[in-house]
Design a protein around this motif. Structure first.
Motif, PDB file in Angstrom:
ATOM      1  N   THR A  24      37.523  42.824  41.998  1.00 29.84           N
ATOM      2  CA  THR A  24      38.036  42.244  40.756  1.00 29.84           C
ATOM      3  C   THR A  24      36.891  41.872  39.822  1.00 29.84           C
ATOM      4  O   THR A  24      36.895  42.216  38.644  1.00 29.84           O
ATOM      5  N   VAL A  25      35.893  41.174  40.352  1.00 29.01           N
ATOM      6  CA  VAL A  25      34.745  40.762  39.534  1.00 29.01           C
ATOM      7  C   VAL A  25      33.996  41.982  39.017  1.00 29.01           C
ATOM      8  O   VAL A  25      33.637  42.051  37.840  1.00 29.01           O
ATOM      9  N   ALA A  26      33.777  42.982  39.876  1.00 24.92           N
ATOM     10  CA  ALA A  26      33.053  44.192  39.468  1.00 24.92           C
ATOM     11  C   ALA A  26      33.787  44.915  38.342  1.00 24.92           C
ATOM     12  O   ALA A  26      33.179  45.317  37.347  1.00 24.92           O
ATOM     13  N   GLU A  27      35.092  45.087  38.483  1.00 23.07           N
ATOM     14  CA  GLU A  27      35.856  45.772  37.441  1.00 23.07           C
ATOM     15  C   GLU A  27      35.857  44.966  36.142  1.00 23.07           C
ATOM     16  O   GLU A  27      35.706  45.515  35.058  1.00 23.07           O
ATOM     17  N   PHE A  28      35.991  43.667  36.275  1.00 27.93           N
ATOM     18  CA  PHE A  28      35.984  42.802  35.093  1.00 27.93           C
ATOM     19  C   PHE A  28      34.646  42.900  34.361  1.00 27.93           C
ATOM     20  O   PHE A  28      34.598  43.028  33.144  1.00 27.93           O
ATOM     21  N   GLU A  29      33.545  42.871  35.104  1.00 26.72           N
ATOM     22  CA  GLU A  29      32.207  42.980  34.507  1.00 26.72           C
ATOM     23  C   GLU A  29      32.020  44.318  33.797  1.00 26.72           C
ATOM     24  O   GLU A  29      31.436  44.384  32.715  1.00 26.72           O
ATOM     25  N   GLN A  30      32.507  45.387  34.402  1.00 32.02           N
ATOM     26  CA  GLN A  30      32.281  46.730  33.869  1.00 32.02           C
ATOM     27  C   GLN A  30      33.172  47.068  32.681  1.00 32.02           C
ATOM     28  O   GLN A  30      32.766  47.812  31.792  1.00 32.02           O
ATOM     29  N   GLU A  31      34.385  46.543  32.650  1.00 28.19           N
ATOM     30  CA  GLU A  31      35.354  47.035  31.676  1.00 28.19           C
ATOM     31  C   GLU A  31      35.802  46.032  30.615  1.00 28.19           C
ATOM     32  O   GLU A  31      36.478  46.414  29.668  1.00 28.19           O
ATOM     33  N   THR A  32      35.440  44.767  30.766  1.00 25.57           N
ATOM     34  CA  THR A  32      35.844  43.773  29.784  1.00 25.57           C
ATOM     35  C   THR A  32      34.933  43.836  28.571  1.00 25.57           C
ATOM     36  O   THR A  32      33.727  43.964  28.695  1.00 25.57           O
TER      37      THR A  32
END
Length: 57
Positions: A24-32
């Motif tokens: 969740t954190v990785a996706e949030f960092e990459q795509e937000t």
């Protein structure tokens, strides 16, 4: 002119379809998308998203 580092703390609660908090954190960092604009007297030089997560029952 002086350079300063400002720490702006934002709390974000999310609902996630990922299997783990790390994903969740990785996706949030990459795509937000986020941005901070300069003003007439203050020029934004760099921004960085510092993300961490907590599991809430």
């Amino acid at each position: 002119m002086k350079n300063h580092i400002l720490y702006i703390i934002v709390r974000v609660e999310v609902e996630s379809k990922t299997d783990s908090l790390i994903e969740t954190v990785a996706e949030f960092e990459q795509e937000t998308k986020y941005s901070f604009d300069s003003t007439e007297n203050v020029k934004v030089l760099e921004t960085e998203l510092l993300a961490t997560g907590f599991n809430h029952p």
